[in-house]
Design a protein around this motif. Structure first.
Motif, PDB file in Angstrom:
ATOM      1  N   ARG A 204       0.828  -1.204   0.000  1.00 54.72           N
ATOM      2  CA  ARG A 204       0.000   0.000   0.000  1.00 54.72           C
ATOM      3  C   ARG A 204       0.862   1.253   0.000  1.00 54.72           C
ATOM      4  N   TYR A 205       1.903   1.264   0.814  1.00 59.54           N
ATOM      5  CA  TYR A 205       2.806   2.412   0.847  1.00 59.54           C
ATOM      6  C   TYR A 205       3.615   2.517  -0.451  1.00 59.54           C
ATOM      7  N   TYR A 206       4.003   1.370  -0.997  1.00 59.34           N
ATOM      8  CA  TYR A 206       4.873   1.362  -2.179  1.00 59.34           C
ATOM      9  C   TYR A 206       4.203   2.001  -3.389  1.00 59.34           C
ATOM     10  N   VAL A 207       2.944   1.656  -3.648  1.00 65.44           N
ATOM     11  CA  VAL A 207       2.280   2.177  -4.844  1.00 65.44           C
ATOM     12  C   VAL A 207       2.025   3.674  -4.738  1.00 65.44           C
ATOM     13  N   GLY A 208       2.031   4.205  -3.512  1.00 61.60           N
ATOM     14  CA  GLY A 208       1.809   5.642  -3.345  1.00 61.60           C
ATOM     15  C   GLY A 208       3.091   6.441  -3.199  1.00 61.60           C
ATOM     16  N   ALA A 209       4.224   5.751  -3.109  1.00 60.85           N
ATOM     17  CA  ALA A 209       5.496   6.438  -2.914  1.00 60.85           C
ATOM     18  C   ALA A 209       6.045   6.976  -4.225  1.00 60.85           C
ATOM     19  N   LYS A 210       6.905   7.965  -4.137  1.00 61.95           N
ATOM     20  CA  LYS A 210       7.519   8.567  -5.321  1.00 61.95           C
ATOM     21  C   LYS A 210       9.026   8.307  -5.309  1.00 61.95           C
ATOM     22  N   GLY A 211       9.636   8.432  -6.489  1.00 66.98           N
ATOM     23  CA  GLY A 211      11.066   8.216  -6.606  1.00 66.98           C
ATOM     24  C   GLY A 211      11.381   6.956  -7.379  1.00 66.98           C
ATOM     25  N   ASN A 212      12.649   6.568  -7.380  1.00 67.81           N
ATOM     26  CA  ASN A 212      13.021   5.338  -8.070  1.00 67.81           C
ATOM     27  C   ASN A 212      12.633   4.125  -7.222  1.00 67.81           C
ATOM     28  N   GLY A 213      12.865   2.936  -7.773  1.00 70.27           N
ATOM     29  CA  GLY A 213      12.434   1.726  -7.096  1.00 70.27           C
ATOM     30  C   GLY A 213      13.025   1.556  -5.710  1.00 70.27           C
ATOM     31  N   GLN A 214      14.287   1.912  -5.553  1.00 66.88           N
ATOM     32  CA  GLN A 214      14.949   1.752  -4.263  1.00 66.88           C
ATOM     33  C   GLN A 214      14.375   2.708  -3.220  1.00 66.88           C
ATOM     34  N   ASN A 215      14.182   3.967  -3.605  1.00 64.63           N
ATOM     35  CA  ASN A 215      13.633   4.947  -2.669  1.00 64.63           C
ATOM     36  C   ASN A 215      12.186   4.637  -2.301  1.00 64.63           C
ATOM     37  N   ARG A 216      11.418   4.183  -3.287  1.00 66.06           N
ATOM     38  CA  ARG A 216      10.016   3.834  -3.017  1.00 66.06           C
ATOM     39  C   ARG A 216       9.935   2.679  -2.031  1.00 66.06           C
ATOM     40  N   ALA A 217      10.767   1.669  -2.239  1.00 60.81           N
ATOM     41  CA  ALA A 217      10.742   0.507  -1.346  1.00 60.81           C
ATOM     42  C   ALA A 217      11.177   0.887   0.064  1.00 60.81           C
ATOM     43  N   LEU A 218      12.188   1.752   0.176  1.00 60.40           N
ATOM     44  CA  LEU A 218      12.674   2.168   1.484  1.00 60.40           C
ATOM     45  C   LEU A 218      11.610   2.968   2.230  1.00 60.40           C
ATOM     46  N   ARG A 219      10.976   3.892   1.533  1.00 57.89           N
ATOM     47  CA  ARG A 219       9.926   4.692   2.168  1.00 57.89           C
ATOM     48  C   ARG A 219       8.739   3.825   2.555  1.00 57.89           C
ATOM     49  N   ALA A 220       8.395   2.886   1.684  1.00 57.41           N
ATOM     50  CA  ALA A 220       7.277   1.993   1.974  1.00 57.41           C
ATOM     51  C   ALA A 220       7.581   1.125   3.182  1.00 57.41           C
ATOM     52  N   ALA A 221       8.812   0.627   3.267  1.00 54.31           N
ATOM     53  CA  ALA A 221       9.205  -0.227   4.386  1.00 54.31           C
ATOM     54  C   ALA A 221       9.147   0.545   5.698  1.00 54.31           C
ATOM     55  N   LYS A 222       9.647   1.773   5.687  1.00 52.76           N
ATOM     56  CA  LYS A 222       9.626   2.577   6.902  1.00 52.76           C
ATOM     57  C   LYS A 222       8.183   2.820   7.361  1.00 52.76           C
ATOM     58  N   GLY A 223       7.301   3.105   6.399  1.00 50.15           N
ATOM     59  CA  GLY A 223       5.897   3.321   6.738  1.00 50.15           C
ATOM     60  C   GLY A 223       5.243   2.068   7.287  1.00 50.15           C
ATOM     61  N   ALA A 224       5.524   0.927   6.662  1.00 51.56           N
ATOM     62  CA  ALA A 224       4.922  -0.334   7.100  1.00 51.56           C
ATOM     63  C   ALA A 224       5.431  -0.745   8.471  1.00 51.56           C
ATOM     64  N   TYR A 225       6.738  -0.601   8.698  1.00 54.01           N
ATOM     65  CA  TYR A 225       7.290  -0.954  10.006  1.00 54.01           C
ATOM     66  C   TYR A 225       6.724  -0.056  11.109  1.00 54.01           C
ATOM     67  N   LYS A 226       6.568   1.212  10.797  1.00 53.49           N
ATOM     68  CA  LYS A 226       6.011   2.135  11.780  1.00 53.49           C
ATOM     69  C   LYS A 226       4.592   1.732  12.141  1.00 53.49           C
ATOM     70  N   GLU A 227       3.822   1.343  11.129  1.00 54.44           N
ATOM     71  CA  GLU A 227       2.445   0.928  11.362  1.00 54.44           C
ATOM     72  C   GLU A 227       2.398  -0.377  12.161  1.00 54.44           C
ATOM     73  N   MET A 228       3.431  -1.191  12.008  1.00 53.67           N
ATOM     74  CA  MET A 228       3.514  -2.446  12.766  1.00 53.67           C
ATOM     75  C   MET A 228       4.076  -2.222  14.175  1.00 53.67           C
ATOM     76  N   GLY A 229       4.482  -0.989  14.469  1.00 50.26           N
ATOM     77  CA  GLY A 229       5.059  -0.703  15.777  1.00 50.26           C
ATOM     78  C   GLY A 229       6.489  -1.167  15.904  1.00 50.26           C
ATOM     79  N   ALA A 230       7.191  -1.199  14.760  1.00 53.32           N
ATOM     80  CA  ALA A 230       8.582  -1.645  14.744  1.00 53.32           C
ATOM     81  C   ALA A 230       9.402  -0.660  13.934  1.00 53.32           C
TER      82      ALA A 230
END
Length: 234
Positions: A204-230
Motif C-alpha cells: 500500500r505504501y509502495y504504490v503511493g510512494a515517489k522516486g526510483n524503485g529503491q527509494n520507493r521501497a525504502l519509504r514503503a518499508a519505513k511506513g509499514a514498520y512504523k504501522e507495525m510498531g517496529a
C-alpha cells in the motif's frame, strides 16, 4: 452518513507485482496469483549451473548455443557454487555467467569484482531479492578472498569499460527488486501472520510512494514498520 467507496482496482499505478508472481492492489487485495505449474514433482537434487553447462546435461545451456562462452571447469565450478548458495533461478544464473565471462574476457577486473557485478546485476534485473551483503559474503567465502567490494561501487568503477562493450548497467533492471527484498526481509523477521500483514501494508505504501524503485521501497518499508510498531533494521 459517511459513504464508503469500494476499491475497484482499476488504477495501474496502485498495482504492483511481487517476486511470488502476485499482482497486489494498494488496498491489499491480491488480484492475481501465480498458479503452480503442473509439470510433475521437482527433481530431488537441483541441477547446478556447472553440471548443466560443463557436463552438457541441459541442451538449452549456453555452452551448446555458443561454445565460446566456455571457460575452464574450475572457473565455472566456482561461479556455480556461488549461484547455488544464493538460490538463484537457472535463467538468472545463466545470465550472470554469460556476463561474468564477458567481463573476465574483456576487462582487467578481478574475479571477485566481475562476479559481484554480474550476479548483482542479474538479480536486480530479474527482481530476485538477494541482498548485497549476502552476495558479498558468498563471493568472499567461495572465492577465498579477504574482502569483497560493494556491488554499487563496483558498478560505478566498471561503468566506462563495460559501456564500451555495449553493456549499460543502469538499464534493464527491475524497480521491484528492492520491493521484493523488503518483502523477504519482512518474512524473515515476523511470524507468518504478521509478515502477511506487513506485506499488505508495504504494498500500500509502495504504490503511493515517489522516486526510483529503491527509494520507493525504502519509504514503503519505513511506513509499514512504523504501522507495525517496529523499526526497519539496517
Amino acid at each position: 452518513m459517511q459513504q464508503i467507496y469500494a476499491c475497484r482496482h482499476e488504477n495501474p499505478c496502485q498495482i504492483a507485482r511481487t517476486d511470488e508472481g502476485e499482482r497486489v492492489c494498494s488496498c491489499g487485495t491480491v488480484l492475481e496469483e501465480r498458479l503452480p505449474e503442473e509439470t510433475g514433482p521437482p527433481p530431488k537434487y537441483p541441477v547446478s549451473l556447472y553440471h548443466r553447462l560443463e557436463k552438457g546435461g541441459d541442451p538449452r545451456g549456453m555452452k551448446v548455443v555458443n561454445r565460446r562462452l566456455h571457460i575452464y571447469a574450475s572457473s565455472l565450478s566456482e561461479f556455480s557454487n556461488i549461484c547455488g548458495k544464493l538460490g538463484m533461478p537457472d535463467s538468472v544464473q545463466d545470465k550472470a555467467w554469460s556476463t561474468y565471462h564477458k567481463y573476465r574476457s574483456g576487462t582487467y577486473y578481478s574475479r571477485a569484482k566481475c562476479a559481484m557485478h554480474s550476479i548483482f546485476s542479474a538479480c536486480r534485473e530479474a527482481g530476485i531479492p538477494v541482498n548485497e551483503g549476502t552476495i558479498r559474503s558468498t563471493i568472499q567465502s567461495v572465492m577465498g578472498v579477504k574482502s569483497a567490494p560493494k556491488p554499487l561501487s563496483v558498478i560505478s568503477e566498471m561503468r566506462e569499460e563495460i559501456l564500451q562493450m555495449g553493456i549499460d548497467s543502469n538499464e534493464g533492471h527491475s524497480d521491484e527488486y528492492y520491493l521484493n527484498l523488503e518483502i523477504k526481509l519482512g518474512y524473515a523477521r515476523f511470524n507468518k501472520a504478521d509478515a502477511d500483514r506487513f506485506k499488505i501494508m508495504l504494498m500500500r505504501y509502495y504504490v503511493g510512494a515517489k522516486g526510483n524503485g529503491q527509494n520507493r521501497a525504502l519509504r514503503a518499508a519505513k511506513g509499514a514498520y512504523k504501522e507495525m510498531g517496529a523499526t526497519r533494521r539496517v
